[in-house]
Design an enzyme around this catalytic site. Structure first.
Site, PDB file in Angstrom:
ATOM      1  N   SER A1076     -10.114  -8.016   6.771  1.00 53.70           N
ATOM      2  CA  SER A1076      -9.760  -9.115   7.682  1.00 53.70           C
ATOM      3  C   SER A1076     -10.342 -10.180   7.551  1.00 53.70           C
ATOM      4  CB  SER A1076     -10.346  -8.283   9.193  1.00 53.70           C
ATOM      5  OG  SER A1076     -11.468  -8.277   9.269  1.00 53.70           O
ATOM      6  N   HIS A1077      -9.940 -11.182   8.316  1.00 54.51           N
ATOM      7  CA  HIS A1077     -10.562 -12.899   7.908  1.00 54.51           C
ATOM      8  C   HIS A1077     -12.046 -12.550   8.140  1.00 54.51           C
ATOM      9  CE1 HIS A1077      -6.773 -14.269   7.332  1.00 54.51           C
ATOM     10  NE2 HIS A1077      -6.120 -14.546   8.589  1.00 54.51           N
TER      11      HIS A1077
END
Length: 1472
Positions: A1076-1077
């Protein structure tokens, strides 16, 4: 199988008039008890045979140490047993039975008189010992029973000690003590006792045999049919006691229990004959008592030759073959006679008794009972056979009206009185109490403020006629004390016990009309309130017929808020009518009925308001009755009206069924007419029948006549418990207090209950019988969701009228499924089972059978709904009872119980699709476990994580829908703040969600251990030292800058947040994807980032808040320790506040083209995202697809903004940018909205259309102008994302000039993906460059890189063995995104791939069409359940990653999709 037909036939009287109301143990969400159908807790002479409770005793000096051996299961009853091993035997031939002297206690004499016919055995104790605390701890032994039996005949003052012994105090006499006992049971053979001094803790233990009654005349016999009748009458006098399956089983090896009852009945009849009574006289007497006629079988000698136990077994077999019907007492006795005739015919054919015994135990005796239809017998006596159902039939999706903010109508202008109140409140004094009373269009205000050391009372009104205040002071409500002259306003008149004061008139420009007011000032002291009435001319103005009363204490919360997130107008109306609703339940239910149309039209927030109001009522936060007498039938009629409206709304508004069920659970069933009237009539019959017209029973009778309530169910239960405990008053109070009724509450009723119950032993049997019957009437009105009451209402029952008391006939609900009544009987017969599995299965089977009936309209729908609520509650209670059993259960058993609770929750929920797929996932996990699949625990862990997310989602829905209404309405009504704060929490706690949460919390560590997952998942393994801070969510602090190195323990991390400056570690129980970011940014910024699965470890970390810790992560663990005496002021993880920026941007210029093809992608025109995808084309293996692309290059946004078409937009943006430069960050949102106002220059439209057509891409405008408008809006959203808060603050932190950031737009055709993936060609957790790490989701990749809850499927694969991927975790994301054939516009800025700056993912990619959210069913996904398919897909993904890494010669971060088994790569960039 029991061989006792008597007890078994009696046990099956579930619903008839002879049903025994048993002690309540199940509770619904409103706190009103629900019957658990436990066996009667009253002690009987053979209870020890039913369930043995082992006790070992050892003597240490003079102390008796008692140790329990087995632990009783929850809900079980202790049998009346006490078995000391040390005992002293006495000479039974001697009338003086014993003399002992041990440790100062001299038992000088025990005399026992031998009984004669009809007399009692008397036992006299004389002891040479003098003490006020000397007690006899005793019991007797009967027959072969080794355990103590507690005689019903006891000296006055005897107490029941824990249902195991009796305790009687000795009477002092001179220098010694004496005691006399009378034993009436002729079966008593011995007495055992302990004599002890409580004050000195001295014990002595004795056993003495008692003289036996003289032998009866041997030639006297009693016909067996009379013995049977007498035994039945004895059973009936004892309250028709029924036995649980455990007790049946305990007595199934022999007929001792029944034989003891029969022999006791026989002895009673022999005593009658010995006293001179003839057999005919006894027969006439018995048949008159029973109201029955019996044939004289005494003359038939052959009949009397058949042993009773054989008759009993044959009767039971007949009853069982008949389908276990609900026999009346008359039918039971007829069954005995029919069974005897069948055995008699066998005798007459020459079959011996031994042969009959062998045949009967095999069920081979012929009988005339017809079997029930086969399709109605869908279960055995031990377990039901559940039908196979497609779980998807549970899924019914109904659109819910979306509601934003609060629902209200145009607000009315404030009245003159309201404006006057606001002026008074502005003086700054604390407002202690505030109330506005409505009188048509007129109002009366009472406002209490608290200046220093004083209390001010302001009373104001907009009545036109002059008003006089007739008032006094009080130390408690109800008192009138004359006010001291010092507090009287000028012109006041003293009137003995009160005073009168005139109002003065005020006119003002800001008041719409004149107001009369008066101000009183009271010095702080003993006075707590002010009673008053108003006088207008000759007319008295009162509060609904009663005096007004103003309390001085803190009751009022000044600001109830703006009602956001509520149906404010409805809640305001409820608040206005609360004083009327307080009069009685009749008023409250009728007002609620009047509000129903408005509530359902308002939507879920309107119904939430009704639920909150009813829940506050049910939990006793609101007044139930105030100065108003109402008949029970009027209450039940009002209930009936409300439940009828809820029933019709349940059908007409199916999207709100869950809320409607919750409302119904707070309201009794009602029942117009006779049912309610019986509450009033039946209590009079009870009083008359049992000669208890005075005292507590009369006070309760007055309360019932005045205003019956759900409290009466609890009071009735408390009375029965008190009687069953042999009149132990502490048991009465225990039942009351455990259910929320205190002495103060009893006194608070309009017809207060001051007295405690006091009955005599001769009233016991009659009261238990009559109160048990009365409980059914009370529950029929007040406890709609009580299991027994709900089943009775659906199955039908009849209660006969007696004298003036009306009868009640409840017909069965028509159209019940085949075999359903039998299923309900099975449920009632297994309520007390210690092993609850079969019982819970039967409850759920009943709910599934009911479900189709609940989806269609019928006159008796509410009875079915109340039954469903009762079944739902019974599942929860049974599962909670099984927790001890599950402590030692295997994971498959816990998983199976989880499926049961999940099914129960789904059956009660509106939004159930995710729950259904969780249920299917658990079923698949159980199948994998039982087939010993290698990955079963790993898969089960993913299902557990998804289930936990589903519960979180449900809790958030409750919080969003209910809590704002609870806070707003609770404040308006003056509800206790603690009750408001925990409102939603208690709603959740009362449902299956809490039970399910408890089960999966038990299972989680088991699965983690089995799957070798450990307690941590380390996403970014960086060793750090920092100070611990605990936050609710990372999002709330993402813009914060910490001054010292900080380890954040964040309860929630979504996946898209920024990591705050100064943060060296983020630890969370949440489950963001490794790719994920936020995970990528943590690794880029060298921040330790890990998920902790163990709540105990997490609690330890939170407990270290403020302390300096050292974190040392490995690939699967985090070791932390406190740095003693350390002080840390700086860290390499902290960002410097001064100095030049280490990175910079170069402003890009418009290159003269609005659109370019992939061949024109250069660093001056587009960012690295576009250039990389162009580079891959033609260079990767042919089996890897690369989507066609075009782009709007750098400078196009600025060019469009400068176009004369957008002059107004440009000017507005310049103003907003200036505000932003002044750190007005609200301008960010305004800038984004302003960008969306841009118009496209015609040249842009022409060039983009040409480039897309020439590249073979579809042009949106070919489908119409509206499609182009959608595409243009998507392009503008990409440009506007330059001003996302997250992106803007990220550039500020690294001191990038935000004006220099330029945004190109990469245009690609969307591949409607089956799966999406992200690859890191070097394992980011371990740093192993020989290993590829990838994550995979169903549908589009936004659920993987965006803030979507749950985990992706993750796997690793060695680069030298690409055909052997290893799954690390299965997916738990409940949502997948899918889209039609369309175009996506991706951000491609010049700031996303700067070395040393984690800019990737900060800006938006926007599809032209909105994605469709689909709830995922992984149990049918080939990627999960098809090993070959899984290996093929994962190997292809790993192969693509390996090929691209070789092409670039460095680790890559790759995004792509799978469509029909083919791999497509949509972007790649260097892995950071």
């Amino acid at each position: 199988m029991s061989n006792s037909v008597g007890q078994n036939l009696m046990q099956q009287h579930f619903l008839g008039a002879t049903a025994l109301e048993r002690q309540s143990k199940l509770k619904n969400s409103s706190g009103v008890p629900k019957s658990s159908f436990s066996a009667s807790s009253s002690l009987n002479k053979s209870s020890a045979q039913l369930r043995k409770f082992q006790i070992s005793t050892k003597f240490y000096g003079t102390g008796l140490i008692t140790k329990r051996k087995p632990k009783l299961a929850m809900g079980s009853h202790r049998a009346s047993t006490f078995s000391p091993r040390a005992m002293l035997a006495a000479d039974t031939a001697s009338q003086r039975l014993a003399r002992f002297n041990v440790d100062g206690i001299e038992l000088q004499q025990v005399d026992a008189s031998a009984p004669t016919s009809g007399s009692l055995t008397q036992v006299n104790f004389n002891i040479m010992y003098h003490s006020d605390s000397l007690l006899l701890h005793w019991g007797v032994k009967c027959g072969g029973n080794e355990n103590w039996v507690l005689p019903s005949r006891q000296p006055e003052g005897t107490i029941n000690y824990k249902n195991r012994a009796l305790r009687t105090q000795f009477v002092k006499s001179g220098s010694g003590s004496h005691l006399k006992l009378e034993i009436e049971d002729p079966r008593t053979q011995a007495m055992e006792f302990l004599i002890f001094d409580e004050a000195r803790n001295r014990w002595q233990n004795f056993h003495v045999k008692l003289p036996q009654k003289e032998t009866m005349i041997s030639d006297i016999s009693v016909p067996e049919d009379l013995v049977q009748i007498q035994a039945y009458l004895r059973w009936e006098r004892k309250g028709r006691q029924m036995y649980s399956p455990e007790k049946e089983k305990a007595s199934s090896n022999n007929s001792l229990l029944l034989q003891e009852e029969y022999e006791a009945a026989r002895v009673e009849l022999l005593e009658e004959i010995a006293g001179g009574a003839s057999v005919d006289h006894i027969r006439s007497k018995l048949t008159k008592k029973g109201g029955l006629e019996f044939k004289d079988t005494a003359s038939n000698e052959k009949t009397n030759m058949i042993p009773d136990d054989l008759v009993q077994i044959q009767s039971y077999i007949r009853w069982e073959r008949a389908g276990k019907p609900n026999f009346s007492p008359e039918q039971q006795l007829r069954e005995f006679e029919e069974a005897r005739k069948e055995l008699q015919s066998e005798l007459e054919r020459g079959v011996s008794l031994d042969e009959i015994r062998k045949k009967i135990t095999k069920g081979e005796i012929e009988n005339k009972v017809s079997k029930q239809p086969q399709n109605q017998r869908h279960f055995s006596a031990e377990r039901i056979q559940r039908k196979q159902r497609d779980l998807m039939v549970l899924f019914n999706k109904h659109p819910v009206k979306s509601v934003a903010g609060s629902i209200s109508v145009e607000p009315k202008p404030p009245t003159a009185v309201e404006n006057f109140a606001k002026k008074l409140e502005m003086d700054g004094s604390a407002v202690m109490n505030k109330k506005i009373y409505k009188f048509g269009d007129m109002e009366v205000l009472v406002l209490v403020t608290k200046p220093a050391g004083k209390t001010k009372i302001h009373i104001a009104s907009d009545f036109q006629e002059p008003l006089t205040l007739h008032w006094a002071l009080s130390e408690k409500a109800g008192e009138w004390h004359p006010p001291p002259r010092t507090v009287l306003p000028p012109g006041s008149v003293s009137l003995g016990g009160a005073a009168e004061s005139k109002f003065s008139t005020i006119s003002s420009d800001d008041l719409p009309k004149q107001v009369q007011c008066i101000e009183l000032e009271i010095e702080d002291g003993n006075f707590k309130g002010l009673p008053f009435v108003l006088l207008s001319g000759e007319k008295w103005i009162k509060n609904n017929g009663s005096d007004f009363y103003v309390e001085f204490s803190q009751k009022f919360k000044q600001d109830a808020g703006d009602g956001k997130g509520t149906s404010k107008f409805l809640l305001d109306r409820i608040s206005e009518l609360e004083s009327e609703a307080q009069k009685s339940f009749m008023h409250r239910f009728n007002i609620a009925s009047d509000f129903m149309d408005q509530a359902k039209d308002t939507g879920e927030l309107g119904l939430a308001g009704i639920l909150v109001w009813m829940r506050f009522m049910a939990t006793r936060q609101l007044i139930w009755n105030k100065n108003y007498n109402v008949k029970p039938r009027e209450i039940s009629k009002a209930q009936d009206r409300l439940t009828d409206l809820l029933q019709s709304t349940y059908i007409s508004h199916p999207q709100y069924r869950e809320l409607l069920r919750m409302i119904m659970s707070t309201v009794g069933r009602g029942g117009e007419g006779d049912v309610g009237q019986r509450i009033r009539d039946e209590i009079l019959v009870i009083q008359r029948n049992n000669r208890c017209e005075g005292g507590m029973m009369e006070e309760w009778h007055q309360k019932l006549h005045n205003n019956t309530s759900p409290d009466d169910v609890i009071i009735c239960q408390a009375l029965m418990d008190y009687i069953k405990s042999d009149f132990d008053i502490s048991v009465y109070w225990k039942t009351l207090n455990e259910n929320g009724i205190t002495k103060e509450r009893l006194l608070s009723y309009d017809r207060a209950i001051h007295s405690e119950p006091s009955f005599t032993r001769d009233q016991k049997d009659g009261l238990l019988r009559d109160l048990g019957d009365y409980m059914r009437t009370l529950k029929a009105v007040h406890s709609g969701a009580d299991l027994e009451s709900a089943i009775s209402n659906c199955m039908g029952y009849q209660a006969e009228g007696k004298g003036f008391m009306v009868g009640v006939q409840i017909n069965p609900v028509p159209g019940l499924p085949s075999g359903f009544p039998e299923l309900l009987r099975f449920i009632l017969g297994h309520v007390e089972d210690r092993n609850v599995e079969a019982f819970v299965e039967s409850l759920l089977e009943a709910r599934q059978e009911l479900r189709p009936l609940l989806l269609k309209s019928c006159d008796r729908l509410k009875d079915l709904l109340f039954l469903d609520l009762a079944l739902d509650s019974a599942v929860r209670t049974a599962i909670e009872r099984s927790y001890d059993e599950l402590n030692n259960a295997g994971p498959d058993k816990i998983m199976y119980f989880t499926t049961l609770v999940l099914e129960n929750l789904a059956l009660s929920s509106d939004d159930k699709e995710d729950l259904i797929y969780c249920l299917k996932g658990w079923q698949h996990a159980i199948s994998m476990c039982r087939s010993q699949s290698g990955h079963w625990a790993l898969y089960a862990k993913s299902v557990l994580d998804r289930t936990r997310l589903a519960l979180t989602s449900k809790a958030e829905w409750y919080q969003r829908i209910l809590q704002p209404s609870a806070e707003y309405l609770g404040t308006l009504l003056g509800v206790d703040q603690w009750a408001i704060n925990i409102f939603t929490e208690e709603i959740i706690r009362a449902g299956s969600a809490a039970t399910l949460s408890s089960l999966i919390n038990r299972l989680d560590p088991v699965l983690r251990k089995t799957a070798n997952l450990g307690s941590w998942q380390v996403i970014s393994p960086v060793e750090v030292v920092g100070y611990v801070d605990v936050v609710e969510e990372l999002l709330a602090v993402q813009d914060k800058s910490y001054e010292r190195p900080t380890i954040l323990v964040a309860k929630r991390v979504k996946g898209e947040e920024e990591i705050p400056d100064g943060t060296v570690a983020v630890l969370t129980p949440d489950m963001p994807d490794v790719l994920s970011h936020v995970s990528v940014r943590a690794r880029n910024c060298k921040v330790c980032f890990a998920t902790c699965f163990d709540p105990n470890i997490l609690a330890d970390l939170q407990a270290n808040k403020g302390k300096l810790l050292s974190l040392k992560p490995s690939s699967a663990d985090v070791v932390f320790s406190e740095v003693k005496g350390g002080y840390l002021t700086g860290s390499s993880n902290l960002k410097a506040d001064d100095g030049p920026p280490s990175i910079s941007l170069v402003r890009k210029q418009f290159g003269g083209k609005y659109a370019i093809s992939a061949e024109e992608f250069t660093p001056e025109m587009v960012g690295a995202k576009s250039r990389n995808i162009s580079y891959l084309k033609g260079k990767v293996p042919s089996w890897i697809g690369i989507p066609t692309s075009v782009a709007l290059p750098f400078g196009v946004f600025e060019k469009v903004l400068a176009d004369e078409l957008n002059q107004g937009v440009l000017e507005k943006l310049q103003i907003l940018k200036k505000k932003l430069g002044e750190e007005d960050f609200d301008a960010l949102g305004e800038i984004r909205r302003t960008v969306l106002q841009l118009a496209p220059p015609p040249e842009l439209v022409r060039e983009l259309k040409t480039k897309m057509h020439s590249s073979g891409m579809p042009w949106p405008g070919d489908e119409g102008e509206q499609r182009w408008e959608q595409a243009w809006t998507a392009i503008k959203k990409v440009w506007a994302s330059k001003w996302n808060e997250r992106a803007y603050f990220s550039t500020r932190k690294v001191k990038l000039d935000h004006d220099y950031l330029c945004m190109a737009v990469l245009v690609q055709e969307i591949i409607n993906a089956d799966y999406a993936f992200v690859i890191h060609t070097t394992n980011p957790s371990s740093g192993d460059s020989s290993e590829i790490y990838a994550e995979l989701v169903k549908g589009l990749g936004e659920t993987l890189v965006g803030a979507y809850p749950g985990r992706a499927l993750s796997f690793v694969c060695k680069k030298n063995n690409l055909n052997s991927p290893q799954v690390l975790g299965y997916p738990s994301k409940p949502i997948a995104l899918f889209i039609r054939r369309s175009v996506i516009f991706r951000s491609d800025s010049n700031g996303e791939d700067l070395e040393g700056y984690a800019g990737a993912g900060l800006y938006d990619s926007v599809p032209m069409d909105e994605e469709e959210k689909v709830v995922v069913d992984y149990s049918t996904d080939r990627l999960i359940n098809d090993g070959k398919f899984q290996q093929s897909i994962l190997s292809s993904i790993a192969g693509a990653g390996n090929a691209i890494e070789k092409l670039y010669g460095s680790p890559q971060d790759i995004e792509g999709v799978i469509r029909d088994g083919k791999v497509y790569v949509v972007q790649t960039r260097p892995q950071m």
